[in-house]
Scaffold this motif. Sequence first.
Motif, mmCIF file in Angstrom:
data_model
loop_
_atom_site.group_PDB
_atom_site.id
_atom_site.type_symbol
_atom_site.label_atom_id
_atom_site.label_comp_id
_atom_site.label_asym_id
_atom_site.label_seq_id
_atom_site.Cartn_x
_atom_site.Cartn_y
_atom_site.Cartn_z
ATOM 1 N N CYS A 85 26.564 46.503 53.887
ATOM 2 C CA CYS A 85 26.660 45.077 53.718
ATOM 3 C C CYS A 85 26.700 44.438 52.145
ATOM 4 C CB CYS A 85 25.175 44.299 54.429
ATOM 5 S SG CYS A 85 25.151 44.726 56.337
ATOM 6 N N ILE A 86 25.983 45.062 51.407
ATOM 7 C CA ILE A 86 25.936 44.622 49.981
ATOM 8 C C ILE A 86 27.212 44.983 49.305
ATOM 9 C CG2 ILE A 86 25.000 45.029 47.587
ATOM 10 C CD1 ILE A 86 22.269 45.804 49.009
ATOM 11 N N ASP A 87 28.053 46.033 49.859
ATOM 12 C CA ASP A 87 29.311 46.204 49.486
ATOM 13 C C ASP A 87 30.267 45.304 49.621
ATOM 14 O OD1 ASP A 87 31.102 48.038 47.756
ATOM 15 O OD2 ASP A 87 32.061 48.577 49.614
ATOM 16 N N GLN A 88 30.189 44.939 51.039
ATOM 17 C CA GLN A 88 31.091 43.846 51.529
ATOM 18 C C GLN A 88 30.793 42.532 51.116
ATOM 19 O OE1 GLN A 88 33.665 44.418 53.492
ATOM 20 N NE2 GLN A 88 33.286 46.653 53.018
ATOM 21 N N CYS A 89 29.763 42.121 50.552
ATOM 22 C CA CYS A 89 29.417 40.751 50.091
ATOM 23 C C CYS A 89 29.541 40.641 48.613
ATOM 24 C CB CYS A 89 27.716 40.557 50.553
ATOM 25 S SG CYS A 89 27.293 40.404 51.932
ATOM 26 N N ALA A 96 35.001 32.814 41.717
ATOM 27 C CA ALA A 96 34.564 32.363 43.113
ATOM 28 C C ALA A 96 35.113 31.225 43.580
ATOM 29 C CB ALA A 96 32.943 31.907 42.920
ATOM 30 N N SER A 97 36.415 31.246 43.919
ATOM 31 C CA SER A 97 37.139 29.872 44.457
ATOM 32 C C SER A 97 37.052 29.629 45.768
ATOM 33 C CB SER A 97 38.471 30.140 43.932
ATOM 34 O OG SER A 97 39.082 31.102 44.635
ATOM 35 N N TRP A 98 37.302 28.639 46.493
ATOM 36 C CA TRP A 98 37.465 28.478 47.588
ATOM 37 C C TRP A 98 38.077 29.495 48.319
ATOM 38 C CZ3 TRP A 98 34.762 26.349 51.120
ATOM 39 C CH2 TRP A 98 34.971 26.026 52.303
ATOM 40 N N GLU A 99 39.332 29.837 47.956
ATOM 41 C CA GLU A 99 40.293 30.789 48.525
ATOM 42 C C GLU A 99 39.501 32.253 48.569
ATOM 43 O OE1 GLU A 99 43.021 30.179 50.253
ATOM 44 O OE2 GLU A 99 42.657 27.945 49.819
ATOM 45 N N ALA A 100 38.999 32.451 47.640
ATOM 46 C CA ALA A 100 38.390 33.800 47.561
ATOM 47 C C ALA A 100 37.216 33.811 48.597
ATOM 48 C CB ALA A 100 37.796 33.898 46.075
ATOM 49 N N VAL A 105 35.111 35.624 53.561
ATOM 50 C CA VAL A 105 34.491 35.248 54.904
ATOM 51 C C VAL A 105 35.291 36.089 55.991
ATOM 52 C CG1 VAL A 105 34.315 33.458 56.684
ATOM 53 C CG2 VAL A 105 33.242 33.191 54.515
ATOM 54 N N LYS A 106 36.611 35.877 56.112
ATOM 55 C CA LYS A 106 37.639 36.714 56.798
ATOM 56 C C LYS A 106 37.140 38.082 56.846
ATOM 57 C CE LYS A 106 41.911 34.795 57.957
ATOM 58 N NZ LYS A 106 43.292 34.525 57.767
ATOM 59 N N THR A 107 37.149 38.809 55.808
ATOM 60 C CA THR A 107 36.831 40.340 55.598
ATOM 61 C C THR A 107 35.503 40.590 56.293
ATOM 62 O OG1 THR A 107 37.831 40.386 53.619
ATOM 63 C CG2 THR A 107 36.487 42.241 54.294
ATOM 64 N N LEU A 108 34.508 39.509 55.966
ATOM 65 C CA LEU A 108 33.367 39.910 56.807
ATOM 66 C C LEU A 108 33.367 39.661 58.399
ATOM 67 C CD1 LEU A 108 30.732 38.227 54.106
ATOM 68 C CD2 LEU A 108 31.017 40.818 54.719
#
Length: 109
Positions: A85-89, A96-100, A105-108
Amino acid sequence: ELENQLTTKSKTLDELKQSLALNGSAEQTPEAQSLRIAELCEMMDSMTNQVAQLKVSMQSILEQWRAYDDIYAEVSLMTTRYLYCIDQCKPSGEEASWEALKKQVKTLQ
């Protein structure tokens, strides 16, 4: 294994008792033989009790190790999950842009 050895020794001691009762020994008086046999019987009883206590202790230790192994496996699994979870977050190398953030979120999901 110890119990089997004690059983064998106990049988040998019984055979010795019978042999001495029938034949006697020229080297020792019957009273001395009886005292020695009584001492051997006491030693056998003491060893039997010690083996029984050791068996109970070993069962307890075995149960504690089994509990430890179960808990260790559970903690290890939880740690792996948290690390994942930490790695995914982690934010990617981008700012830290809106697109990023949308991409993360999509990846999670």
